[in-house]
Scaffold this motif. Structure first.
Motif, PDB file in Angstrom:
ATOM      1  N   LEU A  97       0.708  -1.324   0.100  1.00  0.00           N
ATOM      2  CA  LEU A  97       0.016   0.097  -0.159  1.00  0.00           C
ATOM      3  C   LEU A  97       0.671   1.217  -0.126  1.00  0.00           C
ATOM      4  CD1 LEU A  97      -3.106  -0.709   2.684  1.00  0.00           C
ATOM      5  CD2 LEU A  97      -3.137  -0.806  -0.161  1.00  0.00           C
ATOM      6  N   LYS A  98       2.029   1.400   0.322  1.00  0.00           N
ATOM      7  CA  LYS A  98       3.077   2.549   0.369  1.00  0.00           C
ATOM      8  C   LYS A  98       2.999   3.415  -1.010  1.00  0.00           C
ATOM      9  CE  LYS A  98       7.406   0.140  -0.630  1.00  0.00           C
ATOM     10  NZ  LYS A  98       8.736   0.266  -0.152  1.00  0.00           N
ATOM     11  N   GLY A  99       2.698   2.770  -2.008  1.00  0.00           N
ATOM     12  CA  GLY A  99       2.791   3.478  -3.312  1.00  0.00           C
ATOM     13  C   GLY A  99       1.480   4.193  -3.543  1.00  0.00           C
ATOM     14  N   LEU A 100       0.219   3.679  -2.672  1.00  0.00           N
ATOM     15  CA  LEU A 100      -0.805   4.571  -2.836  1.00  0.00           C
ATOM     16  C   LEU A 100      -0.971   5.708  -1.765  1.00  0.00           C
ATOM     17  CD1 LEU A 100      -3.915   4.284  -3.820  1.00  0.00           C
ATOM     18  CD2 LEU A 100      -4.544   2.909  -2.165  1.00  0.00           C
ATOM     19  N   VAL A 101      -0.505   5.480  -0.721  1.00  0.00           N
ATOM     20  CA  VAL A 101      -0.838   6.324   0.207  1.00  0.00           C
ATOM     21  C   VAL A 101       0.314   6.886   1.131  1.00  0.00           C
ATOM     22  CG1 VAL A 101      -2.989   5.440   0.860  1.00  0.00           C
ATOM     23  CG2 VAL A 101      -1.094   4.716   2.161  1.00  0.00           C
ATOM     24  N   GLY A 102       1.620   6.566   0.701  1.00  0.00           N
ATOM     25  CA  GLY A 102       3.067   7.034   1.385  1.00  0.00           C
ATOM     26  C   GLY A 102       3.318   6.169   2.522  1.00  0.00           C
ATOM     27  N   LYS A 103       4.431   5.701   2.607  1.00  0.00           N
ATOM     28  CA  LYS A 103       4.823   4.893   3.686  1.00  0.00           C
ATOM     29  C   LYS A 103       4.777   5.509   5.074  1.00  0.00           C
ATOM     30  CE  LYS A 103       8.662   1.728   5.018  1.00  0.00           C
ATOM     31  NZ  LYS A 103      10.173   1.443   4.687  1.00  0.00           N
ATOM     32  N   GLU A 104       5.051   6.695   5.261  1.00  0.00           N
ATOM     33  CA  GLU A 104       5.252   7.414   6.601  1.00  0.00           C
ATOM     34  C   GLU A 104       3.718   7.492   7.317  1.00  0.00           C
ATOM     35  OE1 GLU A 104       6.355  11.358   8.900  1.00  0.00           O
ATOM     36  OE2 GLU A 104       7.216  10.982   6.793  1.00  0.00           O
TER      37      GLU A 104
END
Length: 260
Positions: free
Chosen positions: A219-226
């Motif tokens: 999901l990090k590509g969709l919403v940002g890892k942090e």
């Protein structure tokens, strides 16, 4: 109905011939005298003849032109036979609170489920015979191999229960796989609405497209890892959980948290 009729493979026709299962289906539908019932694909009318005497109104939608006249000639005039492709048929004129009954072909099972969900405010319950593998996906819970985006989508809009399995030998021609009979009790107004709902399903679909990865990596590509890790930590979801480990409730909570 003429015994010379040959089921059409391109329409996915497998007619239920086991009388015990026919009766079991009718009993499971808990039909009442005040019910309006929509039957998807009556075929040769085996269930139709059992349903009709028990309900107020029965509407049957059949796509096979060769079955229309035999159905009309063999059934009571109180049964409405509609020659149409169910996926293109307009349900807006139907009264609220109908029951839907159908033995649905595998190759269009997902579009039929989507159409029923789209028209869920008209439907109280849908009773469907589907291939077993498809039924297992619809009813799957988190943690299992059958659990995926379809499970979450369907269960968001309906309470789904597999009532019983049906052997392939109960049909003619016999399909290669077994089937099952399930009940969908519609939720007319689920919890999330509008943009939240759209984002919820985008989130779920994105996660399951890479189900072998951890939830963070999928999901990090969709919403940002942090932001994702911060939200997961607040919700008590482990960073190394995989998409199938999250329940539908987890996804809804994550969706709402990410949209703050």
């Amino acid at each position: 109905m003429k015994s010379s009729y040959r089921p059409k493979k391109y329409l996915g026709q497998n007619f239920l011939i086991d009388k015990r299962i026919q009766q079991k289906i009718i009993q499971a539908c808990e039909l009442r005298a005040e019910d309006t019932v929509l039957e998807i694909g009556p075929g040769q009318g085996v269930l139709t003849r059992l349903i009709a005497p028990q309900v107020k109104k029965l509407i049957c939608v059949e796509t096979d032109r060769d079955l229309i006249d035999p159905l009309r000639s063999s059934l009571s005039t109180t049964v409405e036979i509609v020659h149409a492709d169910f996926l293109k048929w307009d349900m807006s004129h139907l009264p609220d609170g109908i029951k839907v009954i159908g033995n649905i072909p595998y190759y269009i099972s997902t579009p039929i489920i989507e159409k029923l969900i789209e028209n869920r405010t008209k439907i109280s319950n849908a009773f469907l015979t589907v291939q077993l593998e498809f039924g297992q996906r619809l009813t799957a819970q988190s943690g299992g191999k059958d659990y995926g985006s379809l499970s979450c989508f369907a269960q968001y809009y309906a309470d789904i229960k597999m009532l019983f399995k049906i052997k392939n030998t109960c049909f003619k021609p016999a399909p290669k796989v077994d089937s099952c009979f399930l009940r969908m009790t519609m939720r007319p107004h689920p919890g999330a609405i509008g943009d939240i709902e759209k984002f919820l399903f985008k989130l779920i679909q994105t996660a399951f497209q890479q189900r072998r990865k951890t939830i963070v990596n999928s999901l990090k590509g969709l919403v940002g890892k942090e932001k994702l890790e911060e939200s997961l930590e607040i919700l008590g979801i482990k960073f190394n959980d995989r998409p199938e480990n999250l329940t539908l409730s987890n996804y809804i909570a994550l969706c709402k948290r990410l949209m703050l």
